[in-house]
Design an enzyme around this catalytic site. Structure first.
Site, PDB file in Angstrom:
ATOM      1  N   MET A 101       5.571  27.936   9.934  1.00  0.00           N
ATOM      2  CA  MET A 101       5.431  29.378  10.125  1.00  0.00           C
ATOM      3  C   MET A 101       3.983  29.746  10.408  1.00  0.00           C
ATOM      4  O   MET A 101       3.070  29.305   9.724  1.00  0.00           O
ATOM      5  CB  MET A 101       5.945  30.079   8.850  1.00  0.00           C
ATOM      6  N   ASN A 120       1.956  32.284   9.986  1.00  0.00           N
ATOM      7  CA  ASN A 120       1.220  33.349   9.297  1.00  0.00           C
ATOM      8  C   ASN A 120      -0.251  33.338   9.688  1.00  0.00           C
ATOM      9  O   ASN A 120      -0.875  32.288   9.755  1.00  0.00           O
ATOM     10  CB  ASN A 120       1.325  33.136   7.788  1.00  0.00           C
ATOM     11  N   HIS A 180       2.225  24.264  18.210  1.00  0.00           N
ATOM     12  CA  HIS A 180       3.070  25.457  18.317  1.00  0.00           C
ATOM     13  C   HIS A 180       2.568  26.581  17.403  1.00  0.00           C
ATOM     14  O   HIS A 180       2.339  27.709  17.852  1.00  0.00           O
ATOM     15  CB  HIS A 180       4.520  25.081  17.969  1.00  0.00           C
ATOM     16  N   GLU A 181       2.381  26.262  16.131  1.00  0.00           N
ATOM     17  CA  GLU A 181       1.979  27.319  15.187  1.00  0.00           C
ATOM     18  C   GLU A 181       0.585  27.826  15.528  1.00  0.00           C
ATOM     19  O   GLU A 181       0.309  29.022  15.448  1.00  0.00           O
ATOM     20  CB  GLU A 181       2.029  26.820  13.742  1.00  0.00           C
ATOM     21  N   GLU A 233       8.429  33.262  21.074  1.00  0.00           N
ATOM     22  CA  GLU A 233       8.918  31.896  20.861  1.00  0.00           C
ATOM     23  C   GLU A 233       9.070  31.109  22.170  1.00  0.00           C
ATOM     24  O   GLU A 233       8.655  29.957  22.246  1.00  0.00           O
ATOM     25  CB  GLU A 233      10.221  31.902  20.062  1.00  0.00           C
TER      26      GLU A 233
HETATM   27  N1  0A1 Z   1       8.171  31.558  13.740  1.00  0.00           N
HETATM   28  C1  0A1 Z   1       8.420  30.223  13.280  1.00  0.00           C
HETATM   29  C2  0A1 Z   1       9.835  29.960  12.930  1.00  0.00           C
HETATM   30  C3  0A1 Z   1      10.329  30.452  11.633  1.00  0.00           C
HETATM   31  C4  0A1 Z   1      11.259  31.470  11.601  1.00  0.00           C
HETATM   32  C5  0A1 Z   1      11.821  31.884  10.439  1.00  0.00           C
HETATM   33  C6  0A1 Z   1      11.423  31.263   9.282  1.00  0.00           C
HETATM   34  O1  0A1 Z   1      12.022  31.646   8.114  1.00  0.00           O
HETATM   35  C7  0A1 Z   1      12.525  30.769   7.250  1.00  0.00           C
HETATM   36  C8  0A1 Z   1      10.490  30.274   9.272  1.00  0.00           C
HETATM   37  C9  0A1 Z   1       9.924  29.882  10.470  1.00  0.00           C
HETATM   38  C10 0A1 Z   1       8.113  29.292  14.439  1.00  0.00           C
HETATM   39  O2  0A1 Z   1       8.509  29.555  15.560  1.00  0.00           O
HETATM   40  O3  0A1 Z   1       7.508  28.266  14.219  1.00  0.00           O
HETATM   41 ZN    ZN Z   2       7.421  29.722  17.027  1.00  0.00          ZN
END
Ligand code: 0A1
Ligand code: ZN
Length: 894
Positions: free
Chosen positions: A267, A269, A301-302, A324
């Site tokens: 994730m 953040n 990616h992150e 995404e």
């Molecule tokens: N945005 C993250 C993916 C992600 C989506 C939902 C989550 O909740 C459990 C956790 C991660 C990515 O695209 O890497």
């Molecule tokens: Zn992503």
């Protein structure tokens, strides 16, 4: 009866701007495992862009409100329900102070604030922040965050949040605190905190503008030796984004934290990426080559989200692919550039990356697009947004972004990106805004391209060709159409703009220089045709002899090409196409065709003796022996399509027949080429210490494929010897796990001994133990009752439903890796599925919904299986609790 337009369905076209904006928020956490207290002080004002609304509605879930003050005064004019908190008759601008509590220790959903191995973590995307405090939990509300964390110092010595650390110190009663400030406004889904006993690998780097940055990878102490690869990947990603897109890291520090219990990969953040351990931790003993590659991709990616997602974010969750699709495209390009940089043959390294990406798209996304969960890249509606983190939004979304680059060229694409950031930095925007930027930066009308965002289903492109010997012309007619999705018949809204790359290969295997009618001179060997009508004809001139068309080179669009290639033409392209992707694709077409014919035959009679066309075996043998091709590419060509993919290609999926056919072909290829496999095995050893370079990875992949074929051949004694030696001598996990897989396949005492050894060796390495479960669950031995084995393994002390990686390793791996056994005619696989979906439903709805999806294609199967799957779905529907699982089952049953 499922109701597709029930009030709980959210529709894209219902979007309205938020009635209030939140400029700043100060959050204070008293971190206690059982009950954490959160104080939130927010500055709010009415949104001038929104319709007037007298009350303020904040989302909140599983919270206890302790107190509420408006401009410092206790506020009672409010109401609480299961969706959140409503404050009535608020002024135009005000300060709201909320004190509430939540319960991390009992939070098994892994959303909001939760505990993993005794440390605190958060997960807020998409709607987890509302499980922490009451808020306008939507991505178009962007606030500046200041966060104070207080906790027991001995238990939680490390306190992290987004942005920069501005203060820290001790407090009475053994407590301490840390204060963090994030200078960038962000939506709540990017908030994060971490508290626990962690250590970090640190590096300092200088970025493009000369600024010094602190990079940290935080893990539990015993994992510190597994952080170097992730750190390297991060540094490479930072430099790559500067070089390729001119995007620089905007914070003084950037942190990655590893967590064992996580629903997804990682994730993004802001400044504090939280990662599933699987995508951070690697050393040669515990991680395979694919783990190393995945870590590089996910770290990239992150990190890339910092600009595509964080600096410019999504207006609403329907725009998810804006961040995404674009970020997957960026991480794919990053991985391709990294592979190319470290390779002798850069083009081949790039092609191998592309093949891996497309393989996943074809296997997972094409199936999704043909089933009950089919949705456009920009969905029209959802019940639970967590169900829309899909292959369509991610992988097809990335293909949509790639098509801009194919149409506009690399420079044109870069100009589009520059304009996108120039216009939208700091904003929450839509897929239309991205398309506008691409169009305007290149002075192109991309109105038609919008259909890629609104059209669901995989487009088919039917190709017809005609060679006119007298006129020396070659005409290619391309026609786009759709096939109805099983339980949701649909049609095309309008023709798509499809970049269709084509080459013409002459009888000597050489590319022709392409010249279209009306053009003065011959041009390049590959031509991107722009198909923008339902049907279009392109006429190539000066074509001296009848060519073989090489269609959709490098997979220039996410479509399915229909063309009546003969086996000989495919064998020819497999041998000669200058486009390595299409060489691979020709091989896959050939082998899929062969396997489907065998499966049809297996439905009627036993497959015995040699039923194969020798020229096909010869064609694959030539690839295998061709030393001018990279080992990585040869491994890809000789890897058979998965059983799930093959079943999907049948009119009625018959997993047992597919399994028989695939095993049969494997054995035939193993025996017919056994001499080659032995030679390959001997030749492709990687001397020296383990290195995850593209060259070494390719060698290991090909060598281990050879081992796998040998263990399917008549020479099982030889294979056993090789596998045992390899297992004992391995200095890395790729070799050790491949050897273990071969030993398991060969069975008997050596398999049991190796499994016992592996377990003992890696008892304290959860990610390796995941492999121990997965290798057993995916073994291909017809005489093993795998459902029984899976059930036994579920009682193993190391198994738990609370850890998503473990559940994926055993249960998901079994269902996707062994469809023939899962779809046992006695229904025992479905019984297992029902139990586990329901067990997870209350524990972890997101994971339960992912498991539920494994039966969504039930209508595709033979009648006897279909009946039983239907019953299983009804059984789950009768006792399901979560809306996550309910949405999946409802849609499957429509
Ligand atoms: N945005 C993250 C993916 C992600 C989506 C939902 C989550 O909740 C459990 C956790 C991660 C990515 O695209 O890497
Ligand atoms: Zn992503």
């Amino acid at each position: 009866m499922p109701n597709p337009t029930s009030p709980s369905t959210i529709h894209r076209t219902d979007y309205t701007p938020p009635p209030f904006l939140i400029d700043t928020i100060e959050l204070e956490f008293e971190l206690e495992a059982e009950r954490t207290t959160v104080t939130s002080k927010m500055q709010l004002r009415r949104n001038p862009q929104a319709a007037y609304c007298p009350e303020l509605q904040l989302s909140g879930e599983a919270l206890q409100l302790i107190s509420l003050r408006l401009d410092g005064v206790a506020c009672t004019n409010r109401q609480i329900d299961e969706a959140g908190l409503t404050v009535y008759d608020v002024p135009d601008a005000f300060e709201l102070t909320i004190v509430n509590a939540c319960e991390p220790a009992s939070n098994t959903s892994l959303m909001g604030l939760y505990l993993s191995n005794g440390h605190f973590f958060t997960q807020c995307e998409a709607q987890g922040f509302r499980k922490i405090t009451y808020f306008l939990d939507r991505p178009d509300v962007m606030a500046r965050y200041t966060v104070i964390l207080r906790a027991n110092k001995a238990a939680y010595p490390i306190l992290l949040s987004n942005g920069n650390l501005i203060e820290a110190g001790d407090l009475p009663n053994g407590k301490h605190y840390a204060k963090w400030h994030d200078p960038f406004a962000k939506p709540s889904y990017l908030f994060a905190l971490v508290a626990g006993q962690l250590v970090a690998l640190e590096e300092r780097i200088i970025t493009h503008s000369g600024a010094q940055k602190l990079l940290q990878v935080w893990v539990e102490a015993h994992d510190l030796d597994k952080t170097h690869h992730a750190m390297d990947a991060l540094i490479h990603a930072i430099h790559w984004d500067e070089a390729r897109f001119g995007l620089e890291l905007d914070l003084e520090r950037f942190m990655i934290v590893a967590v064992s219990d996580f629903n997804m990969g990682a994730m993004e953040n802001k400044g504090l990426n939280i990662f599933n351990t699987k995508y951070v931790l690697a050393n040669p003993q515990t991680a395979t080559d694919s783990d190393y590659a995945n870590i590089e991709a996910v770290v990239g990616h992150e990190y890339f989200h910092n600009w595509t997602g964080n600096r410019v974010t999504c207006r609403d969750w329907f725009q998810l692919s804006l961040k995404e699709g674009l970020t997957v495209f960026r991480d794919q390009e990053f991985s391709a550039d990294m592979a190319a940089a470290g390779a002798v043959n850069a083009a081949a390294a790039r092609a191998s990356q592309r093949i891996e990406n497309v393989r996943i798209l074809q296997q997972v996304q094409f199936a999704e697009d043909a089933g009950p969960m089919a949705h456009p890249v920009r969905p029209e509606s959802y019940v639970e947004i967590n169900n829309f983190y899909t292959a369509t939004v991610y992988e097809k979304g990335a293909e949509v972004v790639r098509m801009y680059q194919t149409l506009l060229g690399r420079d044109g694409f870069r100009q589009g990106m520059d304009l996108y950031f120039q216009r939208h930095d700091g904003q929450a925007v839509s897929c239309d805004d991205f398309r506008q930027a691409m169009a305007e930066a290149n002075q192109r009308d991309l109105a038609q391209f919008e259909h890629w965002y609104s059209q669901l289903g995989t487009p088919y492109v039917l190709v017809r060709s005609q060679y006119d010997e007298a006129a020396r012309t070659y005409t290619v007619t391309l026609a786009q159409h759709y096939k109805p999705v099983l339980n949701a018949p649909y049609t095309a809204s309008a023709p798509l703009l499809i970049p269709f790359a084509i080459g013409l290969v002459d009888a000597n295997g050489q590319d022709l220089a392409l010249q279209l009618a009306g053009e003065g001179a011959p041009g390049t060997a590959t031509r991107v045709l722009e198909l923008n009508q339902a049907e279009q004809t392109f006429r190539f001139i000066n074509v001296q002899t009848q060519p073989v068309p090489s269609l959709l080179r490098d997979f220039s669009a996410p479509v399915i090409v229909e063309y009546d290639y003969t086996d000989d033409e495919l064998i020819f392209l497999l041998a000669h196409d200058s486009d390595p992707f299409n060489r691979w694709a020709a091989g896959q077409r050939l082998v899929t065709r062969t396997l489907l014919a065998l499966a049809r035959q297996a439905e009627r009679t036993q497959l015995t003796g040699n039923q194969l066309n020798q020229s096909i075996i010869d064609a694959f043998g030539r690839i295998l022996r061709d030393e001018t091709l990279t080992p990585a590419f040869r491994e890809q060509v000789l890897t058979l399509p998965t059983e799930i993919y093959l079943a999907e290609q049948m009119d009625q999926a018959d997993p047992a027949a597919v399994h028989t056919a695939r095993q049969y072909l494997r054995t035939q290829l193993a025996n017919a080429l056994s001499h080659d496999w032995s030679t390959i095995y001997a030749r492709h050893q990687t001397p020296g210490p383990y290195q995850p370079t593209p060259a070494d990875m390719g060698q290991r992949a090909l060598k281990n494929l050879a081992l796998s074929y040998l263990s399917n051949s008549k020479q099982s004694a030889h294979a056993l010897h090789l596998a045992q030696t390899q297992y004992d001598r391995a200095d890395n996990m790729s070799d050790r796990s491949a050897a273990l897989a071969a030993l398991i396949h060969l069975g008997g005492q050596p398999a049991q001994a190796a499994l016992a050894d592996f377990y003992q060796r890696f008892e304290n390495e959860p990610l390796a133990i995941d492999k121990w479960f997965a290798l057993q669950a995916t073994q291909q031995r017809a005489e093993m009752d795998l459902i029984k084995l899976v059930r036994t393994l579920m009682h193993h002390p190391a198994f738990t439903l609370k850890n998503p990686n473990r559940v994926r390793a055993l249960i998901f791996s079994f269902i996707s890796g062994n469809p023939a056994q899962f779809h046992a005619t006695n229904g025992s696989g479905y019984a297992l599925w029902v139990e586990q979906v329901l067990a997870l439903d209350t524990l972890n709805p997101q994971l339960a919904a992912r498991l539920a999806r494994l039966l969504e294609r039930w209508r595709k199967f033979t009648p006897a299986l279909r009946e039983q799957m239907h019953e299983a779905l009804e059984t789950v529907l009768a006792s399901v609790h979560s809306k996550d699982v309910r949405e999946i089952i409802d849609k499957a049953l429509i």
